[in-house]
Design an enzyme around this catalytic site. Sequence first.
Site, PDB file in Angstrom:
ATOM      1  CG  ASP A 196      -4.029  -5.123   0.835  1.00 24.36           C
ATOM      2  OD1 ASP A 196      -3.182  -5.586   0.058  1.00 24.36           O
ATOM      3  OD2 ASP A 196      -3.865  -4.048   1.459  1.00 24.36           O
ATOM      4  CG  ASP A 204      -1.253  -3.618   4.591  1.00 20.89           C
ATOM      5  OD1 ASP A 204      -0.443  -2.985   3.896  1.00 20.89           O
ATOM      6  OD2 ASP A 204      -1.941  -3.091   5.498  1.00 20.89           O
ATOM      7  CG  HIS A 257       2.025  -3.460   8.165  1.00 20.01           C
ATOM      8  ND1 HIS A 257       2.542  -2.615   7.204  1.00 20.01           N
ATOM      9  CD2 HIS A 257       0.665  -3.291   8.105  1.00 20.01           C
ATOM     10  CE1 HIS A 257       1.549  -1.957   6.611  1.00 20.01           C
ATOM     11  NE2 HIS A 257       0.406  -2.359   7.129  1.00 20.01           N
ATOM     12  CG  HIS A 268       0.223   1.808   8.527  1.00 19.19           C
ATOM     13  ND1 HIS A 268      -0.657   2.476   7.698  1.00 19.19           N
ATOM     14  CD2 HIS A 268      -0.027   0.476   8.333  1.00 19.19           C
ATOM     15  CE1 HIS A 268      -1.392   1.585   7.039  1.00 19.19           C
ATOM     16  NE2 HIS A 268      -1.044   0.369   7.408  1.00 19.19           N
ATOM     17  CG  HIS A 298      -3.510  -3.632   9.782  1.00 23.93           C
ATOM     18  ND1 HIS A 298      -3.343  -2.364  10.311  1.00 23.93           N
ATOM     19  CD2 HIS A 298      -3.004  -3.570   8.526  1.00 23.93           C
ATOM     20  CE1 HIS A 298      -2.781  -1.587   9.412  1.00 23.93           C
ATOM     21  NE2 HIS A 298      -2.536  -2.281   8.308  1.00 23.93           N
ATOM     22  CE  LYS A 314      -0.821  -3.385  -0.235  1.00 21.75           C
ATOM     23  NZ  LYS A 314      -1.340  -2.790   0.993  1.00 21.75           N
ATOM     24  CB  CYS A 370      -5.160  -1.106  -0.290  1.00 22.21           C
ATOM     25  SG  CYS A 370      -4.252  -0.673   1.230  1.00 22.21           S
TER      26      CYS A 370
HETATM   27 ZN    ZN Z   1      -1.462  -1.527   6.694  1.00 23.66          ZN
END
Ligand code: ZN
Length: 207
Positions: free
Chosen positions: A9, A53, A55, A61, A75, A102, A161
């Site tokens: 990340d 990451d 999303h 979250h 984010h 992810k 993470c």
């Molecule tokens: Zn996240």
Amino acid sequence: MAKALIIVDVQNDFCEGGSLAVAGGAAVASSLAAVLGNGAASAGFDTVVATQDWHIDPGSHFAAEPDFQHSWPVHCVAGTPGAALHPGLDPVVHSIDAFVRKGRYEDAYSGFQGRALTAHEAVGTPEPAPGEALPGAPLAEWLRGRGVDSVVVAGIATDFCVKATALDAAREGFEVSVAAGLTAAVHPDGVSAVLEELRAAGVRVDD
Ligand SMILES: [Zn+2]
């Protein structure tokens, strides 16, 4: 057997200026670029992967009033500049063999919740709708397919993470070390406890 570097990340939103900035994030990017500057093989790695990451709609979250433990400001929205790798990695991006995305419709702290895409696939693959099959191979399967038995984990954030990825790597049976000096934490005061937890799980912690 082979050794992998897992870069966790190192994305714009987690570095200075990003929506969920972690102090020291940009420095992690440039330090990793220095490590890989003469190529992954020179640094002792047979393969390098970078988690992201990524999303789309990760539910709770994201929060308007985040607690910075279980909920967070918006984010790393898929496909936005905030989700891109930090430009500090640009000089070595050709050394990254797979991009492991992810968290499209869930929170996902561990890279082992993600799936690996090649650079070409990462650009050309449409995002799946909720419930559709995710593109790419699960990270553990992808690594085993390349003969990897040992992984080094670095990146952001040490206490979320990076920790989750290292613990899952150990559970998956890989020999794991965390390069603590190549990480940055959301809550620096808690890092020593995190490193103890990692050691207790059989993870080696290096400087
Ligand atoms: Zn996240």
